[in-house]
Enzyme design. Structure first.
Site, PDB file in Angstrom:
ATOM      1  N   LEU A 273       3.870  38.271  49.055  1.00  0.00           N
ATOM      2  CA  LEU A 273       2.598  38.225  48.179  1.00  0.00           C
ATOM      3  C   LEU A 273       2.253  36.798  48.506  1.00  0.00           C
ATOM      4  CD1 LEU A 273       3.667  39.716  44.815  1.00  0.00           C
ATOM      5  CD2 LEU A 273       2.501  40.838  46.667  1.00  0.00           C
TER       6      LEU A 273
ATOM      7  N   LYS B 293      15.269  29.680  56.644  1.00  0.00           N
ATOM      8  CA  LYS B 293      15.123  28.460  56.122  1.00  0.00           C
ATOM      9  C   LYS B 293      16.079  27.580  56.293  1.00  0.00           C
ATOM     10  CE  LYS B 293      13.007  30.674  51.701  1.00  0.00           C
ATOM     11  NZ  LYS B 293      13.338  30.817  50.419  1.00  0.00           N
TER      12      LYS B 293
ATOM     13  N   LYS C 293      30.739  32.162  52.935  1.00  0.00           N
ATOM     14  CA  LYS C 293      29.202  31.494  53.033  1.00  0.00           C
ATOM     15  C   LYS C 293      29.681  30.746  51.611  1.00  0.00           C
ATOM     16  CE  LYS C 293      26.049  34.796  54.911  1.00  0.00           C
ATOM     17  NZ  LYS C 293      24.869  35.480  54.638  1.00  0.00           N
TER      18      LYS C 293
HETATM   19  P1  NAP Z   1      19.210  35.696  52.657  1.00  0.00           P
HETATM   20  O1  NAP Z   1      19.455  34.497  53.172  1.00  0.00           O
HETATM   21  O2  NAP Z   1      19.086  36.808  53.526  1.00  0.00           O
HETATM   22  O3  NAP Z   1      20.463  36.011  51.678  1.00  0.00           O
HETATM   23  C1  NAP Z   1      20.837  37.218  51.019  1.00  0.00           C
HETATM   24  C2  NAP Z   1      21.877  37.444  50.058  1.00  0.00           C
HETATM   25  O4  NAP Z   1      22.031  38.821  49.602  1.00  0.00           O
HETATM   26  C3  NAP Z   1      23.253  37.043  50.803  1.00  0.00           C
HETATM   27  O5  NAP Z   1      23.847  36.395  49.696  1.00  0.00           O
HETATM   28  C4  NAP Z   1      23.838  38.423  51.015  1.00  0.00           C
HETATM   29  O6  NAP Z   1      25.315  38.510  50.827  1.00  0.00           O
HETATM   30  C5  NAP Z   1      23.252  39.366  49.822  1.00  0.00           C
HETATM   31  N1  NAP Z   1      23.565  40.595  50.069  1.00  0.00           N
HETATM   32  C6  NAP Z   1      22.407  41.404  50.798  1.00  0.00           C
HETATM   33  N2  NAP Z   1      23.126  42.699  51.031  1.00  0.00           N
HETATM   34  C7  NAP Z   1      24.123  42.657  50.321  1.00  0.00           C
HETATM   35  C8  NAP Z   1      24.862  43.948  49.950  1.00  0.00           C
HETATM   36  N3  NAP Z   1      24.631  45.156  50.433  1.00  0.00           N
HETATM   37  N4  NAP Z   1      26.072  43.620  49.053  1.00  0.00           N
HETATM   38  C9  NAP Z   1      26.007  42.407  48.614  1.00  0.00           C
HETATM   39  N5  NAP Z   1      25.353  41.147  48.748  1.00  0.00           N
HETATM   40  C10 NAP Z   1      24.256  41.471  49.669  1.00  0.00           C
HETATM   41  O7  NAP Z   1      18.033  35.809  51.462  1.00  0.00           O
HETATM   42  P2  NAP Z   1      17.457  34.450  50.808  1.00  0.00           P
HETATM   43  O8  NAP Z   1      16.550  33.892  51.269  1.00  0.00           O
HETATM   44  O9  NAP Z   1      18.829  33.805  50.208  1.00  0.00           O
HETATM   45  O10 NAP Z   1      16.955  35.376  49.633  1.00  0.00           O
HETATM   46  C11 NAP Z   1      17.718  36.175  48.583  1.00  0.00           C
HETATM   47  C12 NAP Z   1      16.856  36.778  47.520  1.00  0.00           C
HETATM   48  O11 NAP Z   1      16.000  35.813  46.940  1.00  0.00           O
HETATM   49  C13 NAP Z   1      15.826  37.888  47.856  1.00  0.00           C
HETATM   50  O12 NAP Z   1      15.998  38.837  47.007  1.00  0.00           O
HETATM   51  C14 NAP Z   1      14.690  37.210  47.721  1.00  0.00           C
HETATM   52  O13 NAP Z   1      13.543  37.936  47.773  1.00  0.00           O
HETATM   53  C15 NAP Z   1      14.692  36.181  46.620  1.00  0.00           C
HETATM   54  N6  NAP Z   1      14.056  35.120  46.726  1.00  0.00           N
HETATM   55  C16 NAP Z   1      12.801  34.960  45.756  1.00  0.00           C
HETATM   56  C17 NAP Z   1      12.099  33.820  45.824  1.00  0.00           C
HETATM   57  C18 NAP Z   1      10.876  33.724  44.635  1.00  0.00           C
HETATM   58  O14 NAP Z   1      10.103  32.805  44.924  1.00  0.00           O
HETATM   59  N7  NAP Z   1      11.047  34.612  43.850  1.00  0.00           N
HETATM   60  C19 NAP Z   1      12.101  32.682  46.850  1.00  0.00           C
HETATM   61  C20 NAP Z   1      13.123  32.929  47.626  1.00  0.00           C
HETATM   62  C21 NAP Z   1      14.056  34.208  47.564  1.00  0.00           C
HETATM   63  P3  NAP Z   1      26.325  38.149  52.386  1.00  0.00           P
HETATM   64  O15 NAP Z   1      25.945  36.660  52.553  1.00  0.00           O
HETATM   65  O16 NAP Z   1      27.512  38.781  52.220  1.00  0.00           O
HETATM   66  O17 NAP Z   1      25.257  38.734  53.357  1.00  0.00           O
END
Ligand code: NAP
Length: 275
Positions: free
Chosen positions: A17, A67, A158
């Protein structure tokens, strides 16, 4: 005057968004600028960075999964990016140096941590996830004086990596975060579980007490399955929309030196796009 250009890089990006939010503020403050989506692969990060160096782009936001990966292309990290090694805002400094900053920490603090009156006697938090945004959340919690911070992530390695950066954190195995003996005043979902059209939690949280608070960093949908589940138990919940808006507000300020107002028109515009 030349139109300024900004963008968000990541993959996938269709859910983002950020263009709506930044373009709304550009209009409101009559700044001649545009903000676009740039869905790119790993090998394209350098090309985007070169565009900033050549002033074809004025700044970028960075989202998953870049990031950390962007850092190798930057001249220096500043402020919360230095503490977290997680960059979501990039710009060119006057001396020609490419700078990486982090506004997710501010987003987490301004949206939730500064507004909630936590029970200081039990300032314990559980962070689910150890991906790109997790260091920002952990760092924000330390700034808010949380004394006990635990993390749980599907991929255990991790969590170990994060503990090297933040030795105070306690690691909980992924299949144990729902253990009945755990007791947190705050649980934060920093995984992508619950995102629209994505995977869901297999084990919804059950070991949360009545006064606990749950924050989902996900904003699409506004009510994840976990939020619905916990609302049914009368737990106070927040979605990720406010964090998104506050991190965007700070990025906007960094680039334009204007602190944009978070008004109802913007909030409704964003909520409409999520429906
Ligand atoms: P990322 O680096 O891709 O990390 C994804 C995370 O989700 C990892 O901890 C991963 O675990 C876990 N995951 C994914 N699929 C999974 C599954 N099937 N079962 C268990 N764990 C699973 O993403 P990120 O940048 O950290 O973002 C994470 C979340 O934060 C997203 O939903 C994003 O929309 C949200 N976010 C929101 C904001 C905001 O402003 N509201 C800002 C930043 C991020 P593994 O390490 O095991 O793969």
């Amino acid at each position: 005057m030349k139109e300024k250009k900004f963008a968000i890089i990541g993959k996938p990006l269709s859910h983002s968004l950020s263009p709506i939010m930044h373009n709304y503020w550009f209009d409101k403050y009559k700044i001649k600028a545009r903000y676009d989506l740039m869905e790119i692969n790993d090998e394209d990060i350098k090309k985007v960075v070169d565009k900033i160096k050549k002033k074809e782009l004025d700044g970028i936001n960075v989202t998953l999964p870049y990031k950390q990966k962007i850092i190798q292309y930057l001249g220096k990290l500043v402020n919360d990016a230095k503490e977290t090694h997680s960059v979501n805002t990039v710009y060119l400094a006057k001396n020609g140096e490419l700078v990486g900053d982090n506004t997710d920490v501010f987003g987490m603090q301004a949206a939730y941590l500064s507004k909630i009156n936590f029970n200081k006697l039990n300032s314990s938090a559980l962070v689910l996830g150890a991906g790109g945004v997790a260091p920002s959340i952990i760092y924000a919690l330390t700034l808010s004086n949380f004394s006990k911070i635990s993390i749980s992530n599907r991929t255990y390695e991790k969590s170990i990596f994060l503990k090297k950066k933040f030795p105070l954190i306690n690691i909980i195995k992924w299949d144990e975060y729902n253990s009945p003996k755990l007791n947190y005043s705050l649980v934060i979902n920093a995984t992508s579980l619950g995102m629209k059209n994505g995977n869901k939690f297999k084990n919804p949280i059950n070991n949360i007490n009545d006064e606990s608070i749950y924050i989902d960093t996900i904003y699409n949908p506004l009510e994840t399955e976990m939020i619905k589940h916990l609302k049914n138990k009368n737990i106070k919940t927040f979605n990720g929309l406010d964090m998104l808006i506050y991190q965007g507000q700070k990025s906007f300020y960094i680039w334009n030196k204007v602190n944009p107002e978070i008004d109802d028109e913007l909030i409704n515009l964003l909520k409409d796009k999520i429906k």
